[in-house]
Scaffold this motif. Structure first.
Motif, PDB file in Angstrom:
ATOM      1  N   TYR A  33      26.984  69.115  -5.086  1.00 11.05           N
ATOM      2  CA  TYR A  33      27.085  70.569  -5.015  1.00 11.05           C
ATOM      3  C   TYR A  33      28.388  71.000  -5.668  1.00 11.05           C
ATOM      4  O   TYR A  33      29.406  70.313  -5.578  1.00 11.05           O
ATOM      5  N   LEU A  34      28.370  72.163  -6.301  1.00 17.61           N
ATOM      6  CA  LEU A  34      29.565  72.665  -6.973  1.00 17.61           C
ATOM      7  C   LEU A  34      30.313  73.642  -6.075  1.00 17.61           C
ATOM      8  O   LEU A  34      29.719  74.519  -5.452  1.00 17.61           O
ATOM      9  N   THR A  35      31.616  73.474  -6.024  1.00 17.27           N
ATOM     10  CA  THR A  35      32.466  74.430  -5.324  1.00 17.27           C
ATOM     11  C   THR A  35      33.584  74.853  -6.268  1.00 17.27           C
ATOM     12  O   THR A  35      34.100  74.039  -7.032  1.00 17.27           O
ATOM     13  N   ARG A  36      33.921  76.132  -6.232  1.00 11.93           N
ATOM     14  CA  ARG A  36      34.911  76.640  -7.177  1.00 11.93           C
ATOM     15  C   ARG A  36      36.304  76.596  -6.557  1.00 11.93           C
ATOM     16  O   ARG A  36      36.895  77.591  -6.202  1.00 11.93           O
ATOM     17  N   GLU A  37      36.804  75.392  -6.411  1.00 12.97           N
ATOM     18  CA  GLU A  37      38.162  75.176  -5.932  1.00 12.97           C
ATOM     19  C   GLU A  37      38.809  74.136  -6.832  1.00 12.97           C
ATOM     20  O   GLU A  37      38.132  73.356  -7.487  1.00 12.97           O
ATOM     21  N   THR A  38      40.119  74.132  -6.843  1.00 19.14           N
ATOM     22  CA  THR A  38      40.815  73.126  -7.645  1.00 19.14           C
ATOM     23  C   THR A  38      40.914  71.820  -6.864  1.00 19.14           C
ATOM     24  O   THR A  38      40.833  71.804  -5.633  1.00 19.14           O
ATOM     25  N   MET A  39      41.112  70.730  -7.575  1.00 21.97           N
ATOM     26  CA  MET A  39      41.296  69.437  -6.918  1.00 21.97           C
ATOM     27  C   MET A  39      42.536  69.460  -6.029  1.00 21.97           C
ATOM     28  O   MET A  39      42.539  68.902  -4.933  1.00 21.97           O
ATOM     29  N   ASN A  40      43.594  70.113  -6.493  1.00 25.39           N
ATOM     30  CA  ASN A  40      44.819  70.176  -5.699  1.00 25.39           C
ATOM     31  C   ASN A  40      44.583  70.914  -4.385  1.00 25.39           C
ATOM     32  O   ASN A  40      45.069  70.497  -3.326  1.00 25.39           O
ATOM     33  N   ALA A  41      43.848  72.027  -4.447  1.00 23.94           N
ATOM     34  CA  ALA A  41      43.573  72.798  -3.232  1.00 23.94           C
ATOM     35  C   ALA A  41      42.726  71.993  -2.258  1.00 23.94           C
ATOM     36  O   ALA A  41      42.981  71.979  -1.046  1.00 23.94           O
ATOM     37  N   LEU A  42      41.731  71.290  -2.782  1.00 23.09           N
ATOM     38  CA  LEU A  42      40.867  70.484  -1.915  1.00 23.09           C
ATOM     39  C   LEU A  42      41.624  69.307  -1.313  1.00 23.09           C
ATOM     40  O   LEU A  42      41.404  68.958  -0.144  1.00 23.09           O
ATOM     41  N   GLU A  43      42.509  68.711  -2.076  1.00 23.52           N
ATOM     42  CA  GLU A  43      43.288  67.587  -1.549  1.00 23.52           C
ATOM     43  C   GLU A  43      44.107  68.027  -0.337  1.00 23.52           C
ATOM     44  O   GLU A  43      44.230  67.298   0.644  1.00 23.52           O
ATOM     45  N   GLU A  44      44.650  69.237  -0.369  1.00 26.11           N
ATOM     46  CA  GLU A  44      45.441  69.731   0.754  1.00 26.11           C
ATOM     47  C   GLU A  44      44.574  70.054   1.960  1.00 26.11           C
ATOM     48  O   GLU A  44      45.040  70.007   3.100  1.00 26.11           O
ATOM     49  N   LYS A  45      43.307  70.391   1.721  1.00 24.40           N
ATOM     50  CA  LYS A  45      42.420  70.771   2.824  1.00 24.40           C
ATOM     51  C   LYS A  45      41.817  69.561   3.541  1.00 24.40           C
ATOM     52  O   LYS A  45      41.346  69.682   4.668  1.00 24.40           O
ATOM     53  N   ASP A  92      30.958  61.829   0.229  1.00 26.46           N
ATOM     54  CA  ASP A  92      31.303  60.499  -0.295  1.00 26.46           C
ATOM     55  C   ASP A  92      32.515  60.580  -1.220  1.00 26.46           C
ATOM     56  O   ASP A  92      33.450  59.803  -1.088  1.00 26.46           O
ATOM     57  N   TYR A  93      32.451  61.507  -2.175  1.00 22.80           N
ATOM     58  CA  TYR A  93      33.580  61.711  -3.078  1.00 22.80           C
ATOM     59  C   TYR A  93      33.475  63.078  -3.746  1.00 22.80           C
ATOM     60  O   TYR A  93      32.425  63.729  -3.713  1.00 22.80           O
ATOM     61  N   LEU A  94      34.585  63.516  -4.340  1.00 24.81           N
ATOM     62  CA  LEU A  94      34.653  64.786  -5.046  1.00 24.81           C
ATOM     63  C   LEU A  94      35.173  64.523  -6.445  1.00 24.81           C
ATOM     64  O   LEU A  94      36.121  63.744  -6.631  1.00 24.81           O
ATOM     65  N   GLU A  95      34.573  65.186  -7.426  1.00 23.10           N
ATOM     66  CA  GLU A  95      34.894  64.908  -8.821  1.00 23.10           C
ATOM     67  C   GLU A  95      35.023  66.213  -9.603  1.00 23.10           C
ATOM     68  O   GLU A  95      34.167  67.095  -9.496  1.00 23.10           O
ATOM     69  N   ALA A  96      36.115  66.351 -10.353  1.00 21.30           N
ATOM     70  CA  ALA A  96      36.311  67.558 -11.154  1.00 21.30           C
ATOM     71  C   ALA A  96      35.216  67.675 -12.198  1.00 21.30           C
ATOM     72  O   ALA A  96      34.829  66.687 -12.830  1.00 21.30           O
ATOM     73  N   GLU A  97      34.722  68.893 -12.377  1.00 25.18           N
ATOM     74  CA  GLU A  97      33.666  69.155 -13.353  1.00 25.18           C
ATOM     75  C   GLU A  97      33.922  70.512 -13.992  1.00 25.18           C
ATOM     76  O   GLU A  97      33.451  71.536 -13.511  1.00 25.18           O
ATOM     77  N   GLY A  98      34.716  70.510 -15.072  1.00 28.99           N
ATOM     78  CA  GLY A  98      35.090  71.764 -15.720  1.00 28.99           C
ATOM     79  C   GLY A  98      35.955  72.605 -14.798  1.00 28.99           C
ATOM     80  O   GLY A  98      36.948  72.125 -14.248  1.00 28.99           O
ATOM     81  N   ASN A  99      35.557  73.866 -14.598  1.00 29.29           N
ATOM     82  CA  ASN A  99      36.288  74.767 -13.710  1.00 29.29           C
ATOM     83  C   ASN A  99      35.854  74.625 -12.254  1.00 29.29           C
ATOM     84  O   ASN A  99      36.299  75.390 -11.395  1.00 29.29           O
ATOM     85  N   TYR A 100      34.990  73.661 -11.982  1.00 28.23           N
ATOM     86  CA  TYR A 100      34.470  73.460 -10.631  1.00 28.23           C
ATOM     87  C   TYR A 100      34.806  72.054 -10.147  1.00 28.23           C
ATOM     88  O   TYR A 100      35.323  71.229 -10.892  1.00 28.23           O
ATOM     89  N   VAL A 101      34.459  71.795  -8.885  1.00 29.44           N
ATOM     90  CA  VAL A 101      34.533  70.446  -8.336  1.00 29.44           C
ATOM     91  C   VAL A 101      33.155  70.111  -7.799  1.00 29.44           C
ATOM     92  O   VAL A 101      32.551  70.892  -7.052  1.00 29.44           O
ATOM     93  N   SER A 102      32.647  68.946  -8.182  1.00 28.66           N
ATOM     94  CA  SER A 102      31.344  68.486  -7.709  1.00 28.66           C
ATOM     95  C   SER A 102      31.550  67.657  -6.441  1.00 28.66           C
ATOM     96  O   SER A 102      32.286  66.671  -6.441  1.00 28.66           O
ATOM     97  N   VAL A 103      30.904  68.095  -5.359  1.00 29.16           N
ATOM     98  CA  VAL A 103      31.013  67.420  -4.066  1.00 29.16           C
ATOM     99  C   VAL A 103      29.771  66.555  -3.891  1.00 29.16           C
ATOM    100  O   VAL A 103      28.651  67.063  -3.853  1.00 29.16           O
ATOM    101  N   HIS A 104      29.960  65.255  -3.759  1.00 32.28           N
ATOM    102  CA  HIS A 104      28.845  64.314  -3.694  1.00 32.28           C
ATOM    103  C   HIS A 104      28.573  63.894  -2.254  1.00 32.28           C
ATOM    104  O   HIS A 104      29.463  63.397  -1.557  1.00 32.28           O
ATOM    105  N   GLN A 105      27.318  64.075  -1.844  1.00 30.07           N
ATOM    106  CA  GLN A 105      26.838  63.640  -0.537  1.00 30.07           C
ATOM    107  C   GLN A 105      25.563  62.833  -0.756  1.00 30.07           C
ATOM    108  O   GLN A 105      24.508  63.401  -1.003  1.00 30.07           O
ATOM    109  N   GLY A 106      25.662  61.516  -0.672  1.00 29.37           N
ATOM    110  CA  GLY A 106      24.499  60.690  -0.947  1.00 29.37           C
ATOM    111  C   GLY A 106      23.999  60.928  -2.365  1.00 29.37           C
ATOM    112  O   GLY A 106      24.762  60.868  -3.326  1.00 29.37           O
ATOM    113  N   LYS A 107      22.697  61.228  -2.495  1.00 28.62           N
ATOM    114  CA  LYS A 107      22.108  61.472  -3.809  1.00 28.62           C
ATOM    115  C   LYS A 107      22.259  62.918  -4.265  1.00 28.62           C
ATOM    116  O   LYS A 107      21.869  63.264  -5.381  1.00 28.62           O
ATOM    117  N   GLN A 108      22.813  63.779  -3.413  1.00 26.44           N
ATOM    118  CA  GLN A 108      22.969  65.185  -3.734  1.00 26.44           C
ATOM    119  C   GLN A 108      24.406  65.493  -4.153  1.00 26.44           C
ATOM    120  O   GLN A 108      25.347  64.828  -3.725  1.00 26.44           O
TER     121      GLN A 108
END
Length: 261
Positions: free
Chosen positions: A190-202, A172-188
């Protein structure tokens, strides 16, 4: 004295490290001495272990691959093979005196061609790039056709000791959370250790839009847009979630959502 070439793998993606480790196992003269998940770990490992060869990702949590080499340049310079999904860094790789530049996805034969370059450099004691490689690196930056699959289909998140694969179409959306990015899927989430810039390119810009320096939203999840002050907007998603865009991203949102200016 052992003639083994001591190798360090640096990549923020576990699956990528697994693949390189598997291919490296076919080379009996190569000894894996460690694996790193980000630039900080890589700098420490290079200083401590002095590897002969670093198989180095370009884009990863800061510093990136070029930042790693810059940090250790005055202390130690191992042989480097860049491994990345982004062809745009080819010329910079050349300038960093990389032995080779592997563009993901690469096959077993291409990987072992790179290792052959390392062996040849060790045999001859050469430290400069050969003319053929220089020409190929420049070609990568200027003349390669667009990749057939330039954007990822899934992301990898850590859940305890396990790695969970997240389908991009379910995000649904991705949100920066400290040194991580929180990936939102419905009510769940998950944290992934990538930068927002890197994810935007992917992520495919036809499906996702950067709405804030700390926010990326899937376009088909946006149900309503409401202006909020100068430049800002409130984005209401299908599930009722409300997100606030950044002022500097207004024009980008207008284009992505085909809004009137």
């Amino acid at each position: 004295m052992s003639t083994a070439i001591r190798v360090l793998i640096v990549d923020d993606e576990p699956l990528a490290r697994d693949r390189v480790r598997e291919l490296l196992a076919d080379a009996p003269d190569m000894t894996l001495i460690g694996e790193c998940r980000d630039g900080t770990e890589a700098i420490a490992a290079i200083r401590a272990e002095r590897p002969d060869l670093v198989l180095l990702d370009v884009q990863m949590p800061e510093p990136d691959g070029f930042g790693v080499l810059s940090a250790v340049a005055h202390e130690y310079q191992p042989a480097v093979i860049f491994i990345t999904a982004h062809r745009d860094f080819a010329v910079q790789a050349f300038e960093a005196n990389a032995l080779d530049y592997l563009l993901k996805p690469f096959d077993r034969e291409r990987f072992h061609q790179s290792l052959a370059r390392v062996r040849e450099r060790r045999r001859t004691g050469a430290t400069e790039l050969d003319a053929e490689l220089i020409e190929r690196l420049e070609s990568l930056s200027h003349r390669l056709p667009p990749a057939s699959e330039p954007y990822v289909k899934r992301l990898v998140a850590k859940v305890g000791w396990r790695m969970r694969f997240l389908r991009v179409e379910d995000i649904d959306y991705l949100e920066a959370e400290g040194n991580y990015v929180s990936v939102h899927q419905g009510k769940q989430s998950y944290l992934t250790r990538e930068t927002m810039n890197a994810l935007e390119e992917k992520l495919d810009p036809k499906d996702f839009v950067r709405a804030h320096r700390s926010l990326i939203v899937r376009l088909d999840r946006i149900e309503e847009v409401e202006p909020l002050g100068p430049g800002e907007m409130v984005l209401t998603l299908r599930d009722g979630t409300k997100l606030t865009s950044g002022r500097s991203y207004r024009a980008r949102l207008q284009r992505a959502l085909d809004l009137p200016t």
